[in-house]
Design an enzyme around this catalytic site. Structure first.
Site, PDB file in Angstrom:
ATOM      1  N   PRO A  31      42.868  37.254  30.006  1.00 15.89           N
ATOM      2  CA  PRO A  31      42.494  38.072  28.936  1.00 15.89           C
ATOM      3  C   PRO A  31      43.059  39.394  28.634  1.00 15.89           C
ATOM      4  CG  PRO A  31      40.676  37.388  30.626  1.00 15.89           C
ATOM      5  CD  PRO A  31      41.991  37.250  31.365  1.00 15.89           C
ATOM      6  N   GLY A  32      43.119  39.769  27.396  1.00 18.89           N
ATOM      7  CA  GLY A  32      43.797  40.936  27.013  1.00 18.89           C
ATOM      8  C   GLY A  32      45.375  40.943  26.927  1.00 18.89           C
ATOM      9  N   THR A  33      45.732  40.003  27.075  1.00 20.44           N
ATOM     10  CA  THR A  33      47.409  39.503  27.206  1.00 20.44           C
ATOM     11  C   THR A  33      47.969  39.465  25.770  1.00 20.44           C
ATOM     12  OG1 THR A  33      47.245  37.492  27.673  1.00 20.44           O
ATOM     13  CG2 THR A  33      47.905  38.960  29.623  1.00 20.44           C
ATOM     14  N   GLY A  34      46.985  39.634  24.800  1.00 22.79           N
ATOM     15  CA  GLY A  34      47.601  39.462  23.477  1.00 22.79           C
ATOM     16  C   GLY A  34      47.784  38.134  22.630  1.00 22.79           C
ATOM     17  N   LYS A  35      46.948  37.262  23.167  1.00 20.38           N
ATOM     18  CA  LYS A  35      46.899  35.920  22.497  1.00 20.38           C
ATOM     19  C   LYS A  35      46.274  35.982  21.192  1.00 20.38           C
ATOM     20  CE  LYS A  35      44.368  34.069  25.834  1.00 20.38           C
ATOM     21  NZ  LYS A  35      44.198  35.539  26.713  1.00 20.38           N
ATOM     22  N   THR A  36      45.216  36.475  21.053  1.00 23.03           N
ATOM     23  CA  THR A  36      44.643  36.695  19.694  1.00 23.03           C
ATOM     24  C   THR A  36      45.642  37.598  18.736  1.00 23.03           C
ATOM     25  OG1 THR A  36      42.421  36.433  20.644  1.00 23.03           O
ATOM     26  CG2 THR A  36      42.494  37.524  18.223  1.00 23.03           C
TER      27      THR A  36
ATOM     28  N   HIS B 191      42.310  54.545  55.617  1.00 20.66           N
ATOM     29  CA  HIS B 191      43.000  53.811  54.891  1.00 20.66           C
ATOM     30  C   HIS B 191      44.464  54.473  54.448  1.00 20.66           C
ATOM     31  CE1 HIS B 191      39.640  50.912  53.651  1.00 20.66           C
ATOM     32  NE2 HIS B 191      39.015  51.955  53.403  1.00 20.66           N
TER      33      HIS B 191
ATOM     34  N   HIS C 249      36.800  57.952  56.679  1.00 22.01           N
ATOM     35  CA  HIS C 249      36.872  56.309  56.127  1.00 22.01           C
ATOM     36  C   HIS C 249      38.124  56.364  55.555  1.00 22.01           C
ATOM     37  CE1 HIS C 249      35.331  52.370  54.667  1.00 22.01           C
ATOM     38  NE2 HIS C 249      35.986  52.694  53.934  1.00 22.01           N
ATOM     39  N   GLU C 250      38.033  57.088  54.348  1.00 26.42           N
ATOM     40  CA  GLU C 250      39.344  57.110  53.391  1.00 26.42           C
ATOM     41  C   GLU C 250      40.535  57.650  53.999  1.00 26.42           C
ATOM     42  OE1 GLU C 250      38.914  55.832  50.649  1.00 26.42           O
ATOM     43  OE2 GLU C 250      36.828  55.407  50.834  1.00 26.42           O
TER      44      GLU C 250
END
Ligand code: ADP
Ligand code: MG
Ligand code: ZN
Length: 633
Positions: free
Chosen positions: A217-222, A441, A437-438
């Site tokens: 979705p959103g890759t520009g097909k339409t 990571h 916690h962060e």
């Protein structure tokens, strides 16, 4: 058409009907019934123009209107209300009046052979049939109106296909599309095909009948399809597949027929069916919601139509879908959608070009580098990039600037990636725990070779998260090495590991980390053949990459219970090893962990440079250097 309105109109029209009849055919014009004596009196006054007699009944017309019963003084003769009229009826007395004929002739009364219109006919007709007639007219009007609007009762089998109109619609061209050049070129060729068929069919080739655009979705097909419409110079009919299907079975098929008929009338033409997966789902499969019979009929009709025209007719069917794997195989058979064009997420260069398109309208500050932004947005689709450009412009406007600066873009990016900041009042202990916690990571992101670089770590609550460590690849990745996946798992478990080391207790804060780590580990084992125990066996179906949620084998698992147990054991082993590794690395670097936490509590958000500065760690080694130094086994 809203029915309430229709009924209102209906009632208004009925009322009008009634009024009109009253005005044009007043009750007064109904024949007066007068006594014989009054009739004779009027004859003598030369006031009777003509009569028609049948049996005892005489109908006739006065010259001047007569009022009967007559008003004498204030009181009327008789009981009925006095009426005035030019036509009358009367009854001959049972005795024969021999002088009547002479009297009539004397006074020049025409004795008609035809019944005289007594006036009672017309109003009756109008009152009797008028409303019925009006109802019929009203319905005709309703249907025509509905048909004109393409919906409603008559239009139900019409396609709602929008014919693209160069004049009316904002024209999209290939200039508005970037980053998907291969697909663009293919489509340009197909458009050329429609315009100059001889050029291609000269050597016996045939035009493609159907082209399927496949992509996230959103890759520009339409967008691409609209660009084709803008460039093609041939009629372009577009319709979203969902519009085919309504509650009534058979409507979809009728719409498909109508759509193809329209296109045929205007050939050469292009038909565009967007979101084909809405009806193109494999038949007989489980369909959630909606009528499967209707979908099947609609789909069958599309197949029939596509078989029905030859490529010589100059019609090309373009369709777009996010989910090619749910499409019915019959649709993908040669002779139907025989060309499939994959619309990929844009690469770095493509992203820069797309950003350029979407910042055309915005004045950019000199410090903005679209290349830098493109590098910072791997995995972004065209729609995401447009969103980014838009958010940045809005942010700049809110800051009362006259141009959009780098800062605006980076803040917009952060908002999109991490979610908007959420004001939360946290206790000192909570903040510290989140910081650990962060930091867990983040430190592992720096330490573990092959991990994505840590771009930012924050303990400002955002979206659903209480804190975020934002890691992203330096370049677009298409293929993930095992070491990278393991590094990801280790990093994900770093949050919980840090909490365990510092507090010795567990919280719910690691839920997402655990879910993601498990997902990767399971895929490594069941799909990517990365477990020596199980080998290169596919134990889970390929997921639709664009669908969230689990695909899963429908029904029975195609492997034994023993294998299932082995899979679980392997996944658990991977996770356990990664957890141990996280604990080991963080214990080893406790000093750096504490330093980062102190900085986080003070500044809340740190970027890559600041992390390295605070912890004194060197930048993460590249994946290639990892081989000997890092081996989780
Ligand atoms: P899809 O149909 O593939 O889901 P859309 O064509 O509707 O995606 O894309 C949504 C919007 O995102 C477009 O209107 C356009 O503004 C932007 N966009 C997407 N892809 C591109 C691209 N390759 N180049 C320029 N803009 C794009
Ligand atoms: Mg679309
Ligand atoms: Zn976490």
């Amino acid at each position: 058409m809203p029915p309430r309105n229709a009924w209102l109109w209906f009632i208004v029209i009925l009322a009008l009907n009634f009024l009109l009849v009253r005005i044009f055919f007043p009750a007064a014009d109904e024949a007066l019934t007068v006594p014989y004596t009054v009739f004779k009196e009027e004859v003598r006054k030369d006031n009777v123009a003509a009569i028609f007699s049948q049996g005892e009944r005489i109908e006739g017309r006065f010259v001047e209107p007569v009022t009967f019963p007559r008003v004498v003084g204030d009181a009327a003769e008789g009981t009925a209300a006095p009426r005035t009229g030019t036509t009358f009826t009367t009854t001959l007395p049972s005795f024969v009046d021999p002088g009547l004929e002479n009297l009539l002739i004397e006074h020049g009364v025409e004795i008609s052979a035809e019944p005289i219109r007594t006036g009672s006919g017309w109003p009756l007709l109008v009152f009797g049939f008028g409303p019925a007639l009006l109802i019929i007219l009203f319905y005709v009007w309703l249907f025509r109106r509905a048909a004109r609007q393409g919906g409603g009762l008559m239009g139900i089998g019409r396609s709602k296909a929008k014919r693209y109109d160069v004049e009316r619609d904002t024209r999209v061209t290939f200039d508005d599309v970037a980053g998907i050049d291969e697909v663009e070129n293919e489509l340009a060729e197909i458009v050329d095909f429609l315009k100059n068929p001889e050029k291609y069919t000269r050597l016996g080739g045939t035009a493609p009948k159907g082209v399927l655009l496949v992509g996230a979705p959103g890759t520009g097909k339409t967008l691409l399809a609209r660009a084709v419409a803008g460039e093609a110079g041939v009629p372009f009919f577009s319709m979203s597949a969902a519009e085919f299907v309504e509650m009534i079975v058979g409507v979809g098929a009728a719409r498909v027929r109508d759509l193809f008929r329209q296109a045929r009338e205007h050939a050469p033409a292009i038909i565009f069916i967007d979101e084909l997966d809405a009806i193109g789902r494999a038949r007989g499969g489980l369909i959630l919601g909606g009528s499967s019979a209707e979908q099947e009929q609609t789909l069958n009709q599309i197949l029939t139509e596509m078989d029905g025209f030859s490529s010589r007719e100059g019609i090309i069917v373009l369709a777009a879908t996010n989910q090619p794997d749910v499409l019915d195989r019959a649709l993908l058979r040669p002779g139907r959608f025989d060309r499939r064009l994959v619309v990929n997420l844009p690469d770095k260069k493509g992203r820069a070009e797309i950003l350029k398109i979407h910042t055309r309208q915005s004045p950019l500050a000199p410090d903005v580098s679209l290349e830098e932004l493109a590098a910072a947005t791997p995995g972004f689709s065209g729609a995401d990039l447009r969103n980014l450009a838009n958010e940045a412009a809005l942010l700049a406007a809110r800051r009362n600037r006259n141009d959009v600066s780098r800062r605006d873009f980076l803040d917009a990016l952060e908002k999109i990636v991490l979610g908007p900041e959420r004001p939360l009042l946290l206790t000192r202990e909570d903040r510290e725990r989140i910081a650990y916690h962060e930091a867990g990571h983040a430190i592992l992101g720096v330490l573990v070779p092959g991990a994505d670089p840590v771009h930012r770590v924050t303990i400002v609550p955002r979206g659903h998260a209480l804190g975020v460590t934002y890691q992203r690849p330096d370049s677009d990745r298409y293929n993930y090495p095992e070491a990278y996946l393991r590094a990801r798992i280790v990093g994900m478990l770093g949050g919980r590991a840090a909490e365990e080391i510092v507090y010795g207790t567990r919280t719910t804060g690691a839920e997402n980390d655990i879910a993601q780590a498990t997902e990767i580990a399971r895929n490594m084992v069941t799909r990517w053949g990365m477990s020596d125990e199980l080998g290169l066996v596919q134990l889970a179906p390929k997921r639709n990459p664009y669908l969230s949620g689990d695909g899963g084998f429908a029904g029975e698992k195609p492997f034994s219970e023993e294998t299932a147990r082995l899979v679980d054991a392997e996944v658990q082993r991977l996770i356990r090893e990664s957890h141990q590794e996280a604990l080991r690395l963080l214990r080893e670097h406790r000093r750096e962990l504490d330093a980062l936490v102190a900085a986080l509590l003070e500044r809340e958000t740190l970027d890559e440079e600041e992390i390295l500065e605070v912890t004194g760690l060197p930048a993460a080694p590249a994946l290639e250097e990892r081989a000997e130094r890092y081996a989780v086994r």
